[in-house]
Design a protein around this motif. Structure first.
Motif, PDB file in Angstrom:
ATOM      1  N   THR A 244      34.360  15.788  62.737  1.00  0.00           N
ATOM      2  CA  THR A 244      35.301  16.851  62.385  1.00  0.00           C
ATOM      3  C   THR A 244      36.445  17.014  63.391  1.00  0.00           C
ATOM      4  OG1 THR A 244      33.794  18.455  63.388  1.00  0.00           O
ATOM      5  CG2 THR A 244      33.669  18.166  60.991  1.00  0.00           C
TER       6      THR A 244
ATOM      7  N   THR B  67      39.147  15.384  61.523  1.00  0.00           N
ATOM      8  CA  THR B  67      39.438  16.022  60.237  1.00  0.00           C
ATOM      9  C   THR B  67      40.112  17.375  60.404  1.00  0.00           C
ATOM     10  OG1 THR B  67      37.476  14.938  59.352  1.00  0.00           O
ATOM     11  CG2 THR B  67      38.403  16.705  58.037  1.00  0.00           C
ATOM     12  N   TYR B  68      39.708  18.115  61.428  1.00  0.00           N
ATOM     13  CA  TYR B  68      40.242  19.457  61.660  1.00  0.00           C
ATOM     14  C   TYR B  68      40.832  19.531  63.071  1.00  0.00           C
ATOM     15  CZ  TYR B  68      37.197  20.415  57.661  1.00  0.00           C
ATOM     16  OH  TYR B  68      36.585  20.382  56.447  1.00  0.00           O
TER      17      TYR B  68
ATOM     18  N   ASN C 134      43.196  21.131  64.222  1.00  0.00           N
ATOM     19  CA  ASN C 134      43.643  22.479  64.577  1.00  0.00           C
ATOM     20  C   ASN C 134      42.481  23.411  64.890  1.00  0.00           C
ATOM     21  OD1 ASN C 134      42.829  22.328  61.858  1.00  0.00           O
ATOM     22  ND2 ASN C 134      44.063  24.097  61.281  1.00  0.00           N
ATOM     23  N   GLN C 135      41.251  22.890  64.866  1.00  0.00           N
ATOM     24  CA  GLN C 135      40.073  23.699  65.170  1.00  0.00           C
ATOM     25  C   GLN C 135      39.239  22.996  66.227  1.00  0.00           C
ATOM     26  OE1 GLN C 135      38.111  24.246  61.380  1.00  0.00           O
ATOM     27  NE2 GLN C 135      39.818  25.377  60.516  1.00  0.00           N
TER      28      GLN C 135
ATOM     29  N   THR D 101      42.866  16.626  49.512  1.00  0.00           N
ATOM     30  CA  THR D 101      43.254  15.769  50.627  1.00  0.00           C
ATOM     31  C   THR D 101      42.714  14.372  50.386  1.00  0.00           C
ATOM     32  OG1 THR D 101      43.157  17.671  52.112  1.00  0.00           O
ATOM     33  CG2 THR D 101      43.116  15.499  53.132  1.00  0.00           C
TER      34      THR D 101
ATOM     35  N   LEU E 221      47.344  16.004  52.524  1.00  0.00           N
ATOM     36  CA  LEU E 221      47.197  16.962  51.436  1.00  0.00           C
ATOM     37  C   LEU E 221      48.083  16.541  50.274  1.00  0.00           C
ATOM     38  CD1 LEU E 221      46.078  19.656  50.314  1.00  0.00           C
ATOM     39  CD2 LEU E 221      48.106  20.749  51.312  1.00  0.00           C
TER      40      LEU E 221
ATOM     41  N   ALA F 190      38.147  26.068  54.183  1.00  0.00           N
ATOM     42  CA  ALA F 190      38.234  25.713  55.601  1.00  0.00           C
ATOM     43  C   ALA F 190      39.669  25.587  56.118  1.00  0.00           C
ATOM     44  CB  ALA F 190      37.468  24.421  55.867  1.00  0.00           C
ATOM     45  N   GLN F 191      40.611  25.265  55.257  1.00  0.00           N
ATOM     46  CA  GLN F 191      42.024  25.214  55.627  1.00  0.00           C
ATOM     47  C   GLN F 191      42.784  26.095  54.633  1.00  0.00           C
ATOM     48  OE1 GLN F 191      43.204  23.790  58.298  1.00  0.00           O
ATOM     49  NE2 GLN F 191      41.561  22.422  58.891  1.00  0.00           N
ATOM     50  N   ALA F 192      43.720  26.864  55.121  1.00  0.00           N
ATOM     51  CA  ALA F 192      44.426  27.837  54.284  1.00  0.00           C
ATOM     52  C   ALA F 192      45.153  27.199  53.103  1.00  0.00           C
ATOM     53  CB  ALA F 192      45.420  28.629  55.139  1.00  0.00           C
ATOM     54  N   GLU F 193      45.631  25.981  53.252  1.00  0.00           N
ATOM     55  CA  GLU F 193      46.389  25.336  52.177  1.00  0.00           C
ATOM     56  C   GLU F 193      45.502  24.779  51.059  1.00  0.00           C
ATOM     57  OE1 GLU F 193      45.915  22.252  55.484  1.00  0.00           O
ATOM     58  OE2 GLU F 193      46.423  24.366  55.397  1.00  0.00           O
ATOM     59  N   TRP F 194      44.187  24.741  51.288  1.00  0.00           N
ATOM     60  CA  TRP F 194      43.278  24.268  50.244  1.00  0.00           C
ATOM     61  C   TRP F 194      43.064  25.399  49.238  1.00  0.00           C
ATOM     62  CZ3 TRP F 194      39.013  21.932  53.864  1.00  0.00           C
ATOM     63  CH2 TRP F 194      39.520  20.802  54.499  1.00  0.00           C
TER      64      TRP F 194
END
Length: 138
Positions: free
Chosen positions: A12, A15-16, A18-19, A43, A49, A120-124
């Motif tokens: 992850t 994948t993430y 920003n976290q 994605t 995305l 998990a991501q705001a744009e999802w």
């Protein structure tokens, strides 16, 4: 001898970015003749995305991912037995379910649908996970 096969393992951290996460996961697991597919979003497998702000486009990409993962695990879309679909707004139900329905025409899986506060991501805007089987070889 392993009792299951992991498809597309990843960490992850990549994948993430920003976290602050560091979890070892995979996109699908084949255990015996059952395939469990991790929640898929809009994605692609390179992390891009597809369909920012467009729940139907995200559903299309998610289903492309599901198809590819099932094939990599030795199954296919016709062997899906259960879906769970998450949407972040009840207004997304029709575009998401219409798109998913195109991919599952004639399959008749059981299905659960949920409206959630976020993913998990705001744009999802949507996410779908599936369970499928690998048919017995005849």
């Amino acid at each position: 001898m392993p009792t299951h096969t992991r498809v597309r393992m990843f960490n992850t951290k990549a994948t993430y970015p920003n976290q602050s996460l560091d979890n070892d996961l995979c996109q699908a697991v084949r255990a015996g003749n059952t395939v469990y597919v991790r929640g898929q979003v809009g994605t692609d497998f390179e992390g891009r995305l597809v369909g920012l702000g467009d729940p139907r486009a995200q559903a299309e990409q998610a289903m492309k991912n599901v198809k590819q993962l099932l094939e990599e695990a030795g199954s296919d879309m016709s062997h899906i037995v259960k879906t769970t679909t998450y949407i972040t707004d009840p207004r997304f139900r029709e575009p998401v379910y219409q798109e998913v329905g195109k991919w599952l025409k004639g399959v008749f899986p059981i299905s659960t649908g949920l409206v959630v506060a976020g993913l998990a991501q705001a744009e999802w805007l949507m996410e779908i996970d599936v369970i499928a089987v690998v048919p017995d070889q005849v």
